[in-house]
Write a protein that holds these residues in place. Structure first.
Motif, PDB file in Angstrom:
ATOM      1  N   LYS A  46       0.799  -1.229   0.000  1.00 24.36           N
ATOM      2  CA  LYS A  46       0.000   0.000   0.000  1.00 24.36           C
ATOM      3  C   LYS A  46       0.827   1.272   0.000  1.00 24.36           C
ATOM      4  O   LYS A  46       0.325   2.343  -0.308  1.00 24.36           O
ATOM      5  CB  LYS A  46      -0.862   0.059   1.279  1.00 24.36           C
ATOM      6  N   SER A 130      -7.856  -0.660   3.749  1.00 22.38           N
ATOM      7  CA  SER A 130      -8.492  -0.591   2.433  1.00 22.38           C
ATOM      8  C   SER A 130      -7.482  -0.964   1.343  1.00 22.38           C
ATOM      9  O   SER A 130      -6.279  -0.697   1.474  1.00 22.38           O
ATOM     10  CB  SER A 130      -9.047   0.804   2.190  1.00 22.38           C
ATOM     11  N   ASN A 132      -6.249   0.036  -1.426  1.00 21.89           N
ATOM     12  CA  ASN A 132      -5.843   1.092  -2.350  1.00 21.89           C
ATOM     13  C   ASN A 132      -4.450   1.550  -1.934  1.00 21.89           C
ATOM     14  O   ASN A 132      -4.027   1.286  -0.809  1.00 21.89           O
ATOM     15  CB  ASN A 132      -6.807   2.283  -2.272  1.00 21.89           C
ATOM     16  N   SER A 138     -10.729   4.960  -1.530  1.00 24.50           N
ATOM     17  CA  SER A 138     -10.882   3.538  -1.218  1.00 24.50           C
ATOM     18  C   SER A 138     -11.678   2.815  -2.304  1.00 24.50           C
ATOM     19  O   SER A 138     -12.529   3.416  -2.956  1.00 24.50           O
ATOM     20  CB  SER A 138     -11.605   3.374   0.119  1.00 24.50           C
TER      21      SER A 138
HETATM   22 MG    MG Z   1      -7.852   3.328   3.893  1.00 25.98          MG
END
Ligand code: MG
Ligand code: AMP
Length: 293
Positions: A46, A130, A132, A138
């Protein structure tokens, strides 16, 4: 082929892999919460700073955190979009990277049937932020996830029903504090617990003023009025978020912000939601999307 079946996802997770999983809030980037190397891979994938602890997802989070009477009362909202920050249980087996070394753990039981079936099949709790890249909007569909991570295995559970992240309540101190408004309205929590310290009064690790941001500039206004026309006259490519009921607004918010980017908008005009209920979560995300742009 990045789409995987539920048994495939369970095997991948048990062997220390990352899988994007549906929940009722947004898609999560999941790993076995007891596997330190797997959890660290979430942060690397991420680009998430290490100081942002993760939420542990489980059918029953009680083996991992210490539940007091207040926590037991709020557990009535599970399965559902409510996260509780509680003291970490000793010998919980939770990887240190999940909590960032804090003595507290954020836990929730998600309400998506496929996520619950996956937790059952995997047989381990899942740490999941999340799915992303850090700071981006998100994902609320499998397709959104694959745009950010084309090679990531994704369990497709359809579009998320709630569409904004969970409400986070900190019960690790004497006064319950709202750390983030989300899918469970604060009013519902107040009915059970009495008054909460409002969000912003307690520092939550990893809660940033700027977050959830599309590429386009976001303008948050009470009423759009003539603003879109004025912006167009000034040469901007303008998207206006539709006026919807709070439930629909939350459900479609991130997809609509993404669609505006895809359409080449330079400015997205967003009307503030009415403040109560889900409006608090919607306005919180709009404010963060607009911050400093
Ligand atoms: Mg998030
Ligand atoms: P998300 O960004 O949706 O993955 O939600 C994770 C957020 O939950 C973090 O950024 C924190 O704000 C909060 N959180 C998670 N774990 C803890 C914790 N141990 N103590 C306090 N807040 C936490």
């Amino acid at each position: 082929m990045p789409l995987v079946t539920l048994p495939e996802a369970a095997v991948l997770l048990r062997s220390g892999g990352l899988v994007a999983v549906p929940t009722e809030t947004v898609y999560g980037l999941a790993a076995d919460a007891t596997n330190e190397a797997a959890v660290r891979a979430i942060f690397v994938t991420k680009g998430r700073p290490a100081g942002h602890p993760l939420i542990l997802h489980a059918h029953d989070p009680r083996p991992y955190a210490v539940f007091d009477e207040r926590a037991e009362r709020l557990a009535a909202f599970w399965p559902g979009p409510l996260t509780l920050v509680l003291p970490l249980r000793r010998a919980s087996g939770v990887a240190p990277a999940v909590t960032g070394g804090h003595g507290t753990l954020a836990v929730r039981c998600p309400a998506h049937p496929l996520t619950l079936a996956l937790l059952h099949a995997a047989g381990v709790p899942l740490a999941a932020p999340s799915a992303n890249r850090f700071g981006e909007v998100s994902p609320t569909t499998a397709e959104h996830v694959l745009r950010s991570f084309p090679d990531l295995p994704v369990l497709d559970g359809g579009p998320c029903a709630v569409g904004v992240e969970s409400t986070i309540v900190d019960l690790s101190g004497p006064v319950p504090a709202l750390l983030r408004p989300g899918g469970v309205p604060a009013e519902a929590l107040t009915l059970v617990l009495g008054d909460l310290a409002p969000s912003g009064t307690t520092a939550a690790p990893g809660t940033l003023p700027a977050h959830y941001a599309p590429r386009a500039r976001v303008l948050v206004v009470d009423a759009a009025g003539a603003l879109p026309a004025e912006l167009r006259d000034a040469g901007e490519t303008v998207a206006v978020l539709p006026r919807l009921s709070p439930t629909e607004h939350a459900r479609t918010l991130y997809a609509n912000l993404r669609a505006a980017d895809d359409a080449g908008a330079t400015v997205i005009v967003c009307e503030r939601a009415a403040p109560g209920g889900l409006g608090a979560a919607i306005n919180d995300r709009l404010q963060r999307a607009a911050f400093g742009r």
